[in-house]
Design an enzyme around this catalytic site. Structure first.
Site, PDB file in Angstrom:
ATOM      1  N   ASP A  10      33.450 -11.130 -30.116  1.00 53.99           N
ATOM      2  CA  ASP A  10      32.958 -12.506 -29.930  1.00 53.99           C
ATOM      3  C   ASP A  10      33.001 -12.814 -28.437  1.00 53.99           C
ATOM      4  OD1 ASP A  10      32.023 -15.113 -30.490  1.00 53.99           O
ATOM      5  OD2 ASP A  10      34.053 -15.911 -30.504  1.00 53.99           O
ATOM      6  N   SER A  11      32.384 -13.936 -28.070  1.00 54.82           N
ATOM      7  CA  SER A  11      32.469 -14.392 -26.683  1.00 54.82           C
ATOM      8  C   SER A  11      33.883 -14.897 -26.380  1.00 54.82           C
ATOM      9  CB  SER A  11      31.471 -15.525 -26.451  1.00 54.82           C
ATOM     10  OG  SER A  11      31.814 -16.624 -27.275  1.00 54.82           O
ATOM     11  N   CYS A  73      30.102 -13.490 -33.867  1.00 58.26           N
ATOM     12  CA  CYS A  73      29.504 -14.451 -32.940  1.00 58.26           C
ATOM     13  C   CYS A  73      28.064 -14.677 -33.369  1.00 58.26           C
ATOM     14  CB  CYS A  73      29.549 -13.863 -31.523  1.00 58.26           C
ATOM     15  SG  CYS A  73      28.754 -14.899 -30.285  1.00 58.26           S
ATOM     16  N   ASN A  74      27.750 -15.931 -33.690  1.00 55.78           N
ATOM     17  CA  ASN A  74      26.382 -16.251 -34.111  1.00 55.78           C
ATOM     18  C   ASN A  74      25.388 -16.062 -32.976  1.00 55.78           C
ATOM     19  OD1 ASN A  74      26.501 -17.840 -36.949  1.00 55.78           O
ATOM     20  ND2 ASN A  74      28.379 -18.121 -35.787  1.00 55.78           N
ATOM     21  N   GLU A 152      37.899 -23.540 -27.733  1.00 58.81           N
ATOM     22  CA  GLU A 152      38.523 -22.526 -26.879  1.00 58.81           C
ATOM     23  C   GLU A 152      39.669 -23.139 -26.060  1.00 58.81           C
ATOM     24  OE1 GLU A 152      36.880 -19.475 -27.038  1.00 58.81           O
ATOM     25  OE2 GLU A 152      38.008 -18.406 -25.516  1.00 58.81           O
ATOM     26  N   CYS A 183      28.597 -21.383 -35.656  1.00 58.54           N
ATOM     27  CA  CYS A 183      29.263 -20.827 -34.480  1.00 58.54           C
ATOM     28  C   CYS A 183      30.679 -20.526 -34.947  1.00 58.54           C
ATOM     29  CB  CYS A 183      29.282 -21.834 -33.330  1.00 58.54           C
ATOM     30  SG  CYS A 183      30.357 -21.354 -31.963  1.00 58.54           S
ATOM     31  N   HIS A 185      33.367 -20.449 -33.547  1.00 57.20           N
ATOM     32  CA  HIS A 185      34.435 -21.301 -33.020  1.00 57.20           C
ATOM     33  C   HIS A 185      34.659 -22.540 -33.901  1.00 57.20           C
ATOM     34  CE1 HIS A 185      34.035 -18.950 -29.320  1.00 57.20           C
ATOM     35  NE2 HIS A 185      35.111 -19.554 -28.852  1.00 57.20           N
TER      36      HIS A 185
HETATM   37  N1  DGL Z   1      31.470 -18.092 -31.099  1.00 56.33           N
HETATM   38  C1  DGL Z   1      30.134 -17.973 -30.661  1.00 56.33           C
HETATM   39  C2  DGL Z   1      29.127 -18.175 -31.753  1.00 56.33           C
HETATM   40  O1  DGL Z   1      29.440 -17.938 -32.902  1.00 56.33           O
HETATM   41  C3  DGL Z   1      29.646 -18.508 -29.375  1.00 56.33           C
HETATM   42  C4  DGL Z   1      30.317 -19.501 -28.546  1.00 56.33           C
HETATM   43  C5  DGL Z   1      29.780 -19.416 -27.148  1.00 56.33           C
HETATM   44  O2  DGL Z   1      30.231 -18.494 -26.445  1.00 56.33           O
HETATM   45  O3  DGL Z   1      28.913 -20.209 -26.783  1.00 56.33           O
HETATM   46  O4  DGL Z   1      28.008 -18.549 -31.515  1.00 56.33           O
END
Ligand code: DGL
Length: 266
Positions: A10-11, A73-74, A152, A183, A185
């Site tokens: 993931d990011s 991560c989407n 985060e 997302c 997160h």
């Molecule tokens: N967790 C990530 C997602 O599912 C991305 C969050 C990000 O880095 O913008 O999209």
């Protein structure tokens, strides 16, 4: 049988919400997680940047000899998965397809709302994947650029509630019975999100379906680890290891976790 670990990327910390479901579903499997915290948020980056950063994490996981890679991560799934899947022989599992399937199965009124990053919403991946399963479903997509950084940072409850409430204002007049947390997160903010949208909305966290889908793929391809194999979970971040360890311990409910710093492009 295959005792190599499952890789999850993931990011940032959001992918932990997927990892947790994967570990719950498959307690015999070892895992390696990488969160690219040094470069998050991905959601405001260009397509080229998202592909390149995701590729770095994929290469890192391949260097650790994983047997399959989950894009937790989407944004990476929506923007980079089809490109990177053509470059590597390992199977990649994305979150969007699973989330779309769960949403199509969940909605009763055929009205689905999706919240995600700018890049995910701009890609219309959820719209396409949900309507691929049922063209009659109406999908409303809402970009939420503030929510992943909020999850985060994990600030105090008042700030969280205020930012979530303001961000979700556009949903107030929307017609939907099912809300997709598009997302990874966002499950970290699930309580705050439910407090704003109301208990009557059905919430879809794609992670549940991702864990089930991963299980199905491992079974199909005879990739389960042997039941006697030692189980190990390794955690890496491109950011700062101390804070990462703290939040990871909390979220994964495991005080023995030690997060390691890594430069994914090395
Ligand atoms: N967790 C990530 C997602 O599912 C991305 C969050 C990000 O880095 O913008 O999209």
């Amino acid at each position: 049988m295959d005792n190599r670990p499952i890789g999850v990327l993931d990011s940032g910390l959001g992918g932990l919400t997927v990892l947790k479901k994967v570990i719950e579903k498959m307690p015999n499997e070892s895992t390696i997680f990488i969160g690219d915290q040094a470069n998050m948020p991905y959601g405001d980056r260009s397509r080229e940047e998202i592909i390149s950063l995701t590729r770095d994490s994929v290469n890192f996981l391949i260097s650790k000899d994983v047997k399959i890679i989950i894009f937790g991560c989407n944004t990476a799934t929506a923007v980079a998965m089809s490109t990177i899947q053509k470059e590597i022989p390992l199977q990649i599992i994305g979150v969007v397809q699973s989330g779309a399937l769960a949403a199509a199965r969940t909605t009763e009124t055929k009205n689905v709302a999706v919240i995600g990053t700018n890049a995910t919403v701009d890609s219309h991946s959820y719209l396409k994947e949900i309507q691929y399963r049922d063209p009659e479903i109406k999908v409303s997509e809402f970009a939420q650029p503030k929510l992943a950084p909020l999850a985060e940072e994990d600030p105090d409850e008042n700030i969280k509630n205020a930012v979530v409430s303001e961000s979700l204002t556009p949903l107030k007049n929307a017609d939907y019975d099912t809300l997709v947390l598009g997302c990874t997160h966002y499950p970290l903010l699930r309580d705050e999100i439910v407090a704003v949208v109301g208990q009557d909305k059905k919430i879809v966290d794609p992670a549940d379906q991702v864990a089930q889908y991963t299980y199905n793929v491992l079974r199909r391809d005879d990739l389960f680890a042997e039941s006697t194999a030692p189980v190990k979970h390794d955690y890496y971040t491109t950011g700062e290891a101390k804070k990462f360890t703290e939040i990871t311990r909390q979220w994964m409910n495991d005080d023995t976790i030690v997060g390691h710093h890594v430069d994914a492009e090395d």
